[in-house]
Design a protein around this motif. Structure first.
Motif, short mmCIF file in Angstrom:
data_model
loop_
_atom_site.label_atom_id
_atom_site.label_comp_id
_atom_site.label_asym_id
_atom_site.label_seq_id
_atom_site.Cartn_x
_atom_site.Cartn_y
_atom_site.Cartn_z
N PRO A 101 101.39 -74.65 40.66
CA PRO A 101 100.99 -73.45 39.91
C PRO A 101 99.48 -73.43 39.71
N SER A 102 98.92 -72.23 39.61
CA SER A 102 97.49 -72.10 39.36
C SER A 102 97.17 -72.54 37.94
N GLU A 103 95.89 -72.78 37.69
CA GLU A 103 95.46 -73.17 36.34
C GLU A 103 95.78 -72.04 35.34
N ALA A 117 99.11 -69.90 30.87
CA ALA A 117 100.08 -68.92 30.39
C ALA A 117 101.36 -69.61 29.95
N ALA A 118 101.78 -70.62 30.69
CA ALA A 118 102.99 -71.37 30.33
C ALA A 118 102.79 -72.13 29.03
N ILE A 119 101.61 -72.69 28.83
CA ILE A 119 101.33 -73.41 27.58
C ILE A 119 101.51 -72.46 26.40
N LEU A 120 100.90 -71.29 26.49
CA LEU A 120 101.00 -70.33 25.39
C LEU A 120 102.43 -69.83 25.20
N ALA A 121 103.15 -69.62 26.30
CA ALA A 121 104.53 -69.15 26.21
C ALA A 121 105.44 -70.20 25.57
N VAL A 122 105.32 -71.43 26.00
CA VAL A 122 106.16 -72.50 25.45
C VAL A 122 105.79 -72.76 23.99
N PRO A 160 103.36 -81.75 25.98
CA PRO A 160 102.89 -81.38 27.31
C PRO A 160 104.01 -81.46 28.34
N GLU A 161 104.95 -82.38 28.14
CA GLU A 161 106.08 -82.51 29.05
C GLU A 161 106.94 -81.25 29.05
N ALA A 211 107.36 -76.46 36.55
CA ALA A 211 107.67 -77.24 37.75
C ALA A 211 108.65 -76.50 38.64
N THR A 212 108.37 -76.53 39.94
CA THR A 212 109.28 -75.91 40.90
C THR A 212 110.20 -76.93 41.53
N GLY A 213 110.01 -78.18 41.18
CA GLY A 213 110.85 -79.24 41.71
C GLY A 213 110.99 -80.34 40.68
N PRO A 214 111.54 -81.47 41.10
CA PRO A 214 111.77 -82.57 40.15
C PRO A 214 110.50 -83.33 39.76
N ASP A 215 109.39 -83.05 40.40
CA ASP A 215 108.16 -83.81 40.16
C ASP A 215 107.28 -83.16 39.09
#
Length: 91
Positions: free
Chosen positions: A8-10, A15-20, A32-33, A40-44
Motif C-alpha cells: 500500500p502507498s504511504e 488513511a488506514a491509521i486514521l480509520a482504525v 500498529p499491528e 495487508a493483502t496477504g499474511p505478511d
C-alpha cells in the motif's frame, strides 16, 4: 510477475491509521499491528509495520494523531519502543 503482494502507498497507510484509530472512539487506542493487519493483502502484515510507524509519526507531527507509550502521550521525536495510536481529544 512478482511473488510479493503489492504494498500500500504511504497515503493509504495513513488513511488506514486514521480509520482504525477512529473505530473504537476517541477514548481508546489501537496498536500498529491492528493497522498493519487492516491494510495487508496477504499474511505478511509484519512487513508493513515500518510503514505504519512512519505514517503515524507524520500524522502525529501534523497534529492528527497522538502517540502513546505506557499510557501517556509522547512527543513524536521521542518515540521509542512499543507504542499505541489514538486520535487527539475533541476540542
Amino acid at each position: 510477475m512478482t511473488d510479493s503482494p503489492s504494498r500500500p502507498s504511504e497515503e493509504a497507510v495513513e488513511a488506514a491509521i486514521l480509520a482504525v484509530a477512529s473505530q473504537p472512539g476517541a477514548a481508546k487506542t489501537v496498536t500498529p499491528e491492528d493497522v498493519a493487519r487492516s491494510v495487508a493483502t496477504g499474511p505478511d502484515w509484519q512487513s508493513l509495520l515500518p510503514s505504519v510507524r512512519r505514517g503515524a509519526l507524520r500524522l502525529a507531527q501534523a497534529g492528527q494523531l497522538v502517540l502513546y507509550r505506557k499510557g501517556k502521550p509522547v512527543d513524536p521525536s521521542e518515540l521509542r519502543g512499543v507504542y499505541r495510536l489514538g486520535l487527539p481529544p475533541a476540542a
